[in-house]
Structure formats: C-alpha cells, structure tokens
Design a protein around this motif. Structure first.
Motif, PDB file in Angstrom:
ATOM      1  N   ASP A  36       1.268 131.235  30.859  1.00 44.85           N
ATOM      2  CA  ASP A  36       1.984 129.976  31.116  1.00 44.85           C
ATOM      3  C   ASP A  36       1.064 128.941  31.748  1.00 44.85           C
ATOM      4  O   ASP A  36       1.121 127.753  31.425  1.00 44.85           O
ATOM      5  CB  ASP A  36       3.188 130.215  32.029  1.00 44.85           C
ATOM      6  N   THR A  95       3.335 127.140  39.158  1.00 48.89           N
ATOM      7  CA  THR A  95       4.157 127.805  38.144  1.00 48.89           C
ATOM      8  C   THR A  95       4.862 129.022  38.742  1.00 48.89           C
ATOM      9  O   THR A  95       6.051 129.246  38.486  1.00 48.89           O
ATOM     10  CB  THR A  95       3.282 128.226  36.934  1.00 48.89           C
ATOM     11  N   TYR A 101       5.761 129.541  41.899  1.00 53.09           N
ATOM     12  CA  TYR A 101       6.852 129.123  42.786  1.00 53.09           C
ATOM     13  C   TYR A 101       8.012 128.490  42.015  1.00 53.09           C
ATOM     14  O   TYR A 101       9.172 128.682  42.380  1.00 53.09           O
ATOM     15  CB  TYR A 101       6.341 128.202  43.890  1.00 53.09           C
ATOM     16  N   SER A 102       7.720 127.786  40.945  1.00 54.36           N
ATOM     17  CA  SER A 102       8.794 127.235  40.114  1.00 54.36           C
ATOM     18  C   SER A 102       9.604 128.360  39.483  1.00 54.36           C
ATOM     19  O   SER A 102      10.843 128.325  39.469  1.00 54.36           O
ATOM     20  CB  SER A 102       8.218 126.345  39.013  1.00 54.36           C
ATOM     21  N   ASP A 103       8.891 129.359  38.964  1.00 55.29           N
ATOM     22  CA  ASP A 103       9.570 130.514  38.367  1.00 55.29           C
ATOM     23  C   ASP A 103      10.386 131.274  39.406  1.00 55.29           C
ATOM     24  O   ASP A 103      11.485 131.753  39.116  1.00 55.29           O
ATOM     25  CB  ASP A 103       8.558 131.465  37.721  1.00 55.29           C
ATOM     26  N   ARG A 140      11.855 130.051  42.047  1.00 56.59           N
ATOM     27  CA  ARG A 140      13.102 129.302  42.286  1.00 56.59           C
ATOM     28  C   ARG A 140      14.103 129.513  41.156  1.00 56.59           C
ATOM     29  O   ARG A 140      15.289 129.672  41.392  1.00 56.59           O
ATOM     30  CB  ARG A 140      12.792 127.812  42.464  1.00 56.59           C
ATOM     31  N   LYS A 141      13.607 129.563  39.912  1.00 51.98           N
ATOM     32  CA  LYS A 141      14.484 129.788  38.766  1.00 51.98           C
ATOM     33  C   LYS A 141      15.109 131.179  38.822  1.00 51.98           C
ATOM     34  O   LYS A 141      16.278 131.364  38.517  1.00 51.98           O
ATOM     35  CB  LYS A 141      13.709 129.639  37.457  1.00 51.98           C
ATOM     36  N   LYS A 142      14.303 132.164  39.217  1.00 51.05           N
ATOM     37  CA  LYS A 142      14.776 133.549  39.234  1.00 51.05           C
ATOM     38  C   LYS A 142      15.863 133.786  40.275  1.00 51.05           C
ATOM     39  O   LYS A 142      16.636 134.731  40.159  1.00 51.05           O
ATOM     40  CB  LYS A 142      13.615 134.514  39.443  1.00 51.05           C
ATOM     41  N   LYS A 143      15.918 132.945  41.288  1.00 53.28           N
ATOM     42  CA  LYS A 143      16.965 133.095  42.302  1.00 53.28           C
ATOM     43  C   LYS A 143      18.343 132.894  41.692  1.00 53.28           C
ATOM     44  O   LYS A 143      19.336 133.374  42.213  1.00 53.28           O
ATOM     45  CB  LYS A 143      16.751 132.120  43.455  1.00 53.28           C
ATOM     46  N   ARG A 144      18.383 132.204  40.563  1.00 57.79           N
ATOM     47  CA  ARG A 144      19.659 131.950  39.891  1.00 57.79           C
ATOM     48  C   ARG A 144      19.942 132.946  38.773  1.00 57.79           C
ATOM     49  O   ARG A 144      20.975 132.901  38.140  1.00 57.79           O
ATOM     50  CB  ARG A 144      19.662 130.527  39.328  1.00 57.79           C
ATOM     51  N   GLU A 145      18.999 133.870  38.519  1.00 60.64           N
ATOM     52  CA  GLU A 145      19.152 134.842  37.435  1.00 60.64           C
ATOM     53  C   GLU A 145      19.679 136.178  37.948  1.00 60.64           C
ATOM     54  O   GLU A 145      19.539 136.504  39.116  1.00 60.64           O
ATOM     55  CB  GLU A 145      17.805 135.073  36.756  1.00 60.64           C
TER      56      GLU A 145
END
Length: 192
Positions: A41, A70, A72-74, A76-81
C-alpha cells in the motif's frame, strides 16, 4: 539517455528501501501478511504521489512517513471493523521461524509486542533500520528528544522484561532484532 552525472530517479531507488520498510511494517503490524500488505500500500501511494516528492530530500524518510501514516489510518479504520474473535484466521497467516534462535526470538517477539507502538516504532526506525534520530523524528513527526526518550524507555523496558544483565547477551540470529537489542545493551553499558 541520461548522463553519468544525472540524479537517480527516486522510483528506481525505492527498491533499496524495501527490506527496511518491511521490517518497520512488521514491527507495527506484528503480522507478516499485514506487513507485506502495508508495504505494498505504501509503494502504491508513493508511486501515485512521486510528483509531490522533492528531489534532493530524504526518500527513505518520505517512504517511512507514508508507511507510518498508512498504518495509523488503517488502524483507525479497523476500529470500526469486526475482529477475528476466535483467532482462527490469524493462526493461518504466519508460521514461526525454524532456526536455532527460535525460542529466544519468540521470547523477544512476545516482550517486544508489549511495548507501546510508539516505542516499537522508534526502536525499529533507529535500532533496526539504521535511521538517525533526526530521520526517525522527521518520519514520526515529533521532536528528536521525543524519539530519544521513546528509544530509551523502550530499550529499558525490553531489557527489564527479558531479564538481561549487562553481562548477558540474547541468542537470536535475526539481524533486525539483534540490532535493537545490541544498541540497547551498548547504551546501558556506557551508562547513558
């Protein structure tokens, strides 16, 4: 055709930074498949944004900054998964190394994973990737003193968790791991 004095195209220089990027990504993700994905990525993002790279600046720091951002962005996204609760998928993604330092490496990986991500990140950037404090500070977007503090706290905690004395060495054949441990031992022995 370019002459011998022309600067190297940064796209060609990316390849030499891949092993260090892979080691840094592995330290952040603690999963080899996720580390490979993170590096991929990062390369894709870098390639799309090479027009924003300033020739003559530090390509390695630029790539590591993209990788870190990348990650840290991922995160943050994973906290919602939804997570892999039973760990079945995670168990299929990696295999422990089969070499003479396997047990020591497993012990090191276990205690290294207990460190806060900021300390792991600083140790990998400076200890294993060979970045200067300045490069690591630039990559992480913090002051040099902050990097030095994170490294000192991380090294101290590692030697404490591994129960190492000044006379002991950790038998591990992985060069990146040894770089982090050895640099911590040198600092302790010199009294800094």
């Amino acid at each position: 055709m370019a002459n011998d004095n022309s600067p190297v195209d940064p796209r060609e220089a990316v390849v030499e930074h891949l092993p260090a990027m892979r080691a840094f990504a592995a330290s952040l993700t603690r999963n080899s498949a996720a580390a490979d994905d993170l590096v991929q990525d990062t390369i894709v993002k870098a390639w799309k944004n090479f027009d924003k790279f300033k020739p003559g600046t530090n390509l390695r720091a630029w790539l590591f900054t993209i990788l870190r951002n990348t990650f840290y962005s991922d995160l943050r996204k994973k906290k919602r998964e939804v997570e892999d609760v039973d760990g079945a998928m995670a168990q299929t993604l990696s295999e422990k190394p089969h070499h003479d330092g396997r047990l020591a490496l497993a012990d090191f990986e276990k205690v290294f994973a207990e460190l806060p991500v900021e300390q792991r990140e600083a140790l990998i950037l400076v200890g294993a990737s060979g970045m200067s404090y300045e490069e690591a500070a630039e990559t992480c977007g913090v002051a040099i003193g902050t990097i030095k503090s994170r490294i000192n706290r991380g090294r101290s905690r590692l030697t404490e968790l591994l129960k190492l004395s000044d006379e002991e060495s950790l038998e591990i054949t992985d060069s990146a791991t040894m770089a982090v441990v050895n640099s911590g031992m040198q600092v302790r022995k010199s009294g800094n």
